[in-house]
Design an enzyme around this catalytic site. Sequence first.
Site, short mmCIF file in Angstrom:
data_model
loop_
_atom_site.label_atom_id
_atom_site.label_comp_id
_atom_site.label_asym_id
_atom_site.label_seq_id
_atom_site.Cartn_x
_atom_site.Cartn_y
_atom_site.Cartn_z
N SER A 14 0.84 -1.20 0.00
CA SER A 14 0.00 0.00 0.00
C SER A 14 0.88 1.26 0.00
O SER A 14 1.69 1.44 -0.90
CB SER A 14 -0.93 -0.05 1.21
N ASP A 35 -9.58 -5.16 -4.77
CA ASP A 35 -9.03 -4.13 -3.89
C ASP A 35 -9.80 -2.83 -4.14
O ASP A 35 -9.72 -2.24 -5.21
CB ASP A 35 -7.54 -3.93 -4.19
N HIS A 55 -7.68 -5.57 -0.07
CA HIS A 55 -6.51 -4.71 -0.03
C HIS A 55 -5.34 -5.28 0.77
O HIS A 55 -4.19 -4.96 0.48
CB HIS A 55 -6.90 -3.34 0.57
#
Length: 339
Positions: A189, A276, A313
Amino acid sequence: MTFKGCMKRTCCITSSFFAIILFLVFIVIPIVFRYSPSLQRGMIFLNYVRMPSSVNYSHPEKYGIRGTKNFHIKTNDNMTLGVWHVLPRNLLEKYENDNSTYEQLLSHGEPIVIYMHGNSGTRANEHRVQLYHVLQDINCHVIAVDYRSYADSTDVEVSELGVVTDAMEMFRWVHKRANGTPIFGWGHSLGTGIGAHAYSLLEKEGLYPNGLILEAPFTKMSDEIREYPLTKIHRLLPWFEFFIIEPVEKNNIIFDTETNLMNTKMPILILHARDDIVIPYQLGEKLYKHLLETRKNVTTELVLYDKNYKYGHKHICKDKELGNRTRKFINESINNLPQ
């Protein structure tokens, strides 16, 4: 008061309520965001979010991780960073209970993976610990670092420059002790933007990581803000760029991974789940295509996970083939080193 009068009054109150809400959402919040750099940093880095809220970093075994040492390093700008060192599984039997050997074991030969987490939370978050297990099981050292302002690291104002500096310092610390052992970065991320920026700068210094794994990456921070679910209601407004995008860039929160990784030499593996919703997989795909065009004769791979897996995610760590996939990338990167 007549029934008709009551209805009219209710409608007026309801209309006024919604008008106030709309005014707050579309006028007040964007204005406050534009002129509050600290709010911008807080919403992007989420360093104040601590989950779990109370962590005993000195005892990582409480979170189900064997063979893990907690320690701290000092950066050149006098920041203290909290770190976990997870031993490879093949070294557990002999060295698990001897913390004094962990540092020197970095030169034992097993690949080293430096983990750079995303925004919010700490190195003790559950999905991060799950990944440490995966990497431990394929006989890799794991170095999991918390940047300044996160966890038990020095509590200062967070910035892109600060967290990138920390990632570079962590790499240098490991590199000095690795004695030629391969070192890989793993960013997730926001950590993909941090890792890409830091490792591109390291290459310019002549320090070459053996590879970089980007889990759920984005192209640049401005693209991610445009795609983020919470900005959907603002995106079509004519003042979106002025109130949301421009102030973040003026606050030097850029994380331009596309540009940072152009012309780099390190092998890159991109992992992204199609379901995601935090960082849409299209951004990972766009980054992959950009790197193919701008990096010649260098390994660049992309793995997209079908939405049926429901990894979202942060749960690619649940992929049963992740260990084999990662080990294959590591082995090929090592074997294809320039002679």
